[in-house]
Scaffold this motif. Sequence first.
Motif, PDB file in Angstrom:
ATOM      1  N   GLU A 113       0.833  -1.214   0.000  1.00  0.00           N
ATOM      2  CA  GLU A 113       0.000   0.000   0.000  1.00  0.00           C
ATOM      3  C   GLU A 113       0.860   1.254   0.000  1.00  0.00           C
ATOM      4  O   GLU A 113       0.475   2.292   0.561  1.00  0.00           O
ATOM      5  CB  GLU A 113      -0.957   0.021   1.199  1.00  0.00           C
ATOM      6  N   ASP A 114       2.021   1.183  -0.637  1.00  0.00           N
ATOM      7  CA  ASP A 114       2.942   2.312  -0.710  1.00  0.00           C
ATOM      8  C   ASP A 114       2.690   3.062  -2.016  1.00  0.00           C
ATOM      9  O   ASP A 114       3.318   2.801  -3.046  1.00  0.00           O
ATOM     10  CB  ASP A 114       4.375   1.799  -0.635  1.00  0.00           C
ATOM     11  N   ALA A 115       1.743   3.984  -1.967  1.00  0.00           N
ATOM     12  CA  ALA A 115       1.329   4.719  -3.161  1.00  0.00           C
ATOM     13  C   ALA A 115       2.485   5.500  -3.779  1.00  0.00           C
ATOM     14  O   ALA A 115       2.641   5.515  -5.004  1.00  0.00           O
ATOM     15  CB  ALA A 115       0.169   5.660  -2.823  1.00  0.00           C
ATOM     16  N   ALA A 116       3.293   6.142  -2.952  1.00  0.00           N
ATOM     17  CA  ALA A 116       4.395   6.947  -3.479  1.00  0.00           C
ATOM     18  C   ALA A 116       5.403   6.083  -4.233  1.00  0.00           C
ATOM     19  O   ALA A 116       5.858   6.447  -5.322  1.00  0.00           O
ATOM     20  CB  ALA A 116       5.076   7.714  -2.351  1.00  0.00           C
ATOM     21  N   ALA A 117       5.745   4.935  -3.674  1.00  0.00           N
ATOM     22  CA  ALA A 117       6.698   4.049  -4.346  1.00  0.00           C
ATOM     23  C   ALA A 117       6.106   3.492  -5.633  1.00  0.00           C
ATOM     24  O   ALA A 117       6.765   3.484  -6.678  1.00  0.00           O
ATOM     25  CB  ALA A 117       7.122   2.916  -3.416  1.00  0.00           C
ATOM     26  N   ASP A 170      -2.131   9.080  -4.769  1.00  0.00           N
ATOM     27  CA  ASP A 170      -3.409   8.517  -4.330  1.00  0.00           C
ATOM     28  C   ASP A 170      -4.371   8.320  -5.498  1.00  0.00           C
ATOM     29  O   ASP A 170      -5.107   7.332  -5.545  1.00  0.00           O
ATOM     30  CB  ASP A 170      -4.049   9.381  -3.249  1.00  0.00           C
ATOM     31  N   ALA A 171      -4.384   9.252  -6.437  1.00  0.00           N
ATOM     32  CA  ALA A 171      -5.237   9.115  -7.628  1.00  0.00           C
ATOM     33  C   ALA A 171      -4.774   7.937  -8.477  1.00  0.00           C
ATOM     34  O   ALA A 171      -5.593   7.178  -9.009  1.00  0.00           O
ATOM     35  CB  ALA A 171      -5.217  10.400  -8.440  1.00  0.00           C
ATOM     36  N   PHE A 172      -3.471   7.778  -8.586  1.00  0.00           N
ATOM     37  CA  PHE A 172      -2.907   6.650  -9.325  1.00  0.00           C
ATOM     38  C   PHE A 172      -3.320   5.324  -8.674  1.00  0.00           C
ATOM     39  O   PHE A 172      -3.778   4.398  -9.349  1.00  0.00           O
ATOM     40  CB  PHE A 172      -1.378   6.784  -9.379  1.00  0.00           C
ATOM     41  N   MET A 173      -3.181   5.236  -7.365  1.00  0.00           N
ATOM     42  CA  MET A 173      -3.547   4.005  -6.656  1.00  0.00           C
ATOM     43  C   MET A 173      -5.034   3.712  -6.792  1.00  0.00           C
ATOM     44  O   MET A 173      -5.425   2.547  -6.948  1.00  0.00           O
ATOM     45  CB  MET A 173      -3.161   4.088  -5.179  1.00  0.00           C
ATOM     46  N   ALA A 174      -5.861   4.715  -6.742  1.00  0.00           N
ATOM     47  CA  ALA A 174      -7.311   4.511  -6.904  1.00  0.00           C
ATOM     48  C   ALA A 174      -7.608   3.936  -8.285  1.00  0.00           C
ATOM     49  O   ALA A 174      -8.425   3.014  -8.421  1.00  0.00           O
ATOM     50  CB  ALA A 174      -8.059   5.822  -6.685  1.00  0.00           C
ATOM     51  N   MET A 175      -6.937   4.439  -9.310  1.00  0.00           N
ATOM     52  CA  MET A 175      -7.119   3.921 -10.665  1.00  0.00           C
ATOM     53  C   MET A 175      -6.671   2.456 -10.747  1.00  0.00           C
ATOM     54  O   MET A 175      -7.357   1.625 -11.333  1.00  0.00           O
ATOM     55  CB  MET A 175      -6.320   4.776 -11.659  1.00  0.00           C
ATOM     56  N   VAL A 176      -5.558   2.132 -10.131  1.00  0.00           N
ATOM     57  CA  VAL A 176      -5.055   0.757 -10.157  1.00  0.00           C
ATOM     58  C   VAL A 176      -6.027  -0.173  -9.427  1.00  0.00           C
ATOM     59  O   VAL A 176      -6.351  -1.253  -9.926  1.00  0.00           O
ATOM     60  CB  VAL A 176      -3.638   0.666  -9.554  1.00  0.00           C
ATOM     61  N   ARG A 177      -6.505   0.238  -8.279  1.00  0.00           N
ATOM     62  CA  ARG A 177      -7.467  -0.587  -7.532  1.00  0.00           C
ATOM     63  C   ARG A 177      -8.713  -0.869  -8.366  1.00  0.00           C
ATOM     64  O   ARG A 177      -9.222  -1.986  -8.375  1.00  0.00           O
ATOM     65  CB  ARG A 177      -7.886   0.106  -6.239  1.00  0.00           C
ATOM     66  N   ARG A 178      -9.207   0.155  -9.064  1.00  0.00           N
ATOM     67  CA  ARG A 178     -10.428   0.018  -9.883  1.00  0.00           C
ATOM     68  C   ARG A 178     -10.205  -0.771 -11.155  1.00  0.00           C
ATOM     69  O   ARG A 178     -10.967  -1.670 -11.484  1.00  0.00           O
ATOM     70  CB  ARG A 178     -10.949   1.402 -10.276  1.00  0.00           C
ATOM     71  N   GLY A 179      -9.174  -0.413 -11.909  1.00  0.00           N
ATOM     72  CA  GLY A 179      -9.011  -0.947 -13.250  1.00  0.00           C
ATOM     73  C   GLY A 179      -7.996  -2.059 -13.418  1.00  0.00           C
ATOM     74  O   GLY A 179      -7.961  -2.704 -14.469  1.00  0.00           O
ATOM     75  N   TYR A 180      -7.176  -2.284 -12.403  1.00  0.00           N
ATOM     76  CA  TYR A 180      -6.102  -3.277 -12.505  1.00  0.00           C
ATOM     77  C   TYR A 180      -6.031  -4.156 -11.264  1.00  0.00           C
ATOM     78  O   TYR A 180      -4.951  -4.431 -10.745  1.00  0.00           O
ATOM     79  CB  TYR A 180      -4.755  -2.563 -12.730  1.00  0.00           C
ATOM     80  N   ALA A 181      -7.185  -4.606 -10.809  1.00  0.00           N
ATOM     81  CA  ALA A 181      -7.247  -5.424  -9.589  1.00  0.00           C
ATOM     82  C   ALA A 181      -6.310  -6.633  -9.643  1.00  0.00           C
ATOM     83  O   ALA A 181      -5.668  -6.947  -8.637  1.00  0.00           O
ATOM     84  CB  ALA A 181      -8.681  -5.849  -9.306  1.00  0.00           C
ATOM     85  N   PRO A 182      -6.189  -7.348 -10.778  1.00  0.00           N
ATOM     86  CA  PRO A 182      -5.266  -8.491 -10.800  1.00  0.00           C
ATOM     87  C   PRO A 182      -3.802  -8.089 -10.584  1.00  0.00           C
ATOM     88  O   PRO A 182      -3.025  -8.874 -10.044  1.00  0.00           O
ATOM     89  CB  PRO A 182      -5.455  -9.089 -12.205  1.00  0.00           C
ATOM     90  N   MET A 204      -1.628  11.937 -16.342  1.00  0.00           N
ATOM     91  CA  MET A 204      -3.050  11.578 -16.254  1.00  0.00           C
ATOM     92  C   MET A 204      -3.517  11.456 -14.808  1.00  0.00           C
ATOM     93  O   MET A 204      -4.687  11.679 -14.501  1.00  0.00           O
ATOM     94  CB  MET A 204      -3.308  10.254 -16.974  1.00  0.00           C
ATOM     95  N   PHE A 205      -2.602  11.087 -13.924  1.00  0.00           N
ATOM     96  CA  PHE A 205      -2.902  10.885 -12.502  1.00  0.00           C
ATOM     97  C   PHE A 205      -1.844  11.659 -11.712  1.00  0.00           C
ATOM     98  O   PHE A 205      -0.823  11.095 -11.321  1.00  0.00           O
ATOM     99  CB  PHE A 205      -2.879   9.386 -12.155  1.00  0.00           C
ATOM    100  N   PRO A 206      -2.072  12.954 -11.476  1.00  0.00           N
ATOM    101  CA  PRO A 206      -1.021  13.813 -10.934  1.00  0.00           C
ATOM    102  C   PRO A 206      -0.689  13.624  -9.454  1.00  0.00           C
ATOM    103  O   PRO A 206       0.152  14.356  -8.942  1.00  0.00           O
ATOM    104  CB  PRO A 206      -1.537  15.223 -11.216  1.00  0.00           C
ATOM    105  N   ALA A 207      -1.288  12.644  -8.801  1.00  0.00           N
ATOM    106  CA  ALA A 207      -0.961  12.395  -7.394  1.00  0.00           C
ATOM    107  C   ALA A 207      -0.951  10.889  -7.137  1.00  0.00           C
ATOM    108  O   ALA A 207      -1.718  10.145  -7.744  1.00  0.00           O
ATOM    109  CB  ALA A 207      -1.980  13.070  -6.478  1.00  0.00           C
TER     110      ALA A 207
END
Length: 135
Positions: A41-45, A62-74, A57-60
């Motif tokens: 759960e190290d969003a910065a890394a 936390d926004a990047f991690m939210a996208m990964v959780r939603r669209g790249y669960a595997p 596209m994801f300037p922070a």
Amino acid sequence: MRAFVLAAALLIGLAMPAHADDDVAAAQAVIQSQAEAFAREDAAAAYSYAAPSIRAMFPAPDAFMAMVRRGYAPVYRHKSFEFGEGHAADGKVALQVRIIDAEGLPWDAFYTLELQPDGSLKITGCILKAVGQAD
């Protein structure tokens, strides 16, 4: 489907110069490090391995991690992660990864990475396809 075909063509079409094995190994290390950051759960890394085009596209983180959780669960949560074929040329790397997701279902991930001006490799994209899924 077009994105899957494009990724497959990229994997097949890249030539393998002598130093390509080193580039593929470096790309595997980047992908593995990002997967480990997701697990912690190290969003910065995790965000640090994304190319500038992704970061735009994801300037922070936390926004990047939210996208990964939603669209790249595997990718985000998986039981196994096995590297397949990889190709490198002209500062670009394409790599296939077989992922078994948290529910035990198989996925193919097609990653692309690019060499950055500072010499690092960054992830420019990841296309997921469920194995056995109809096209």
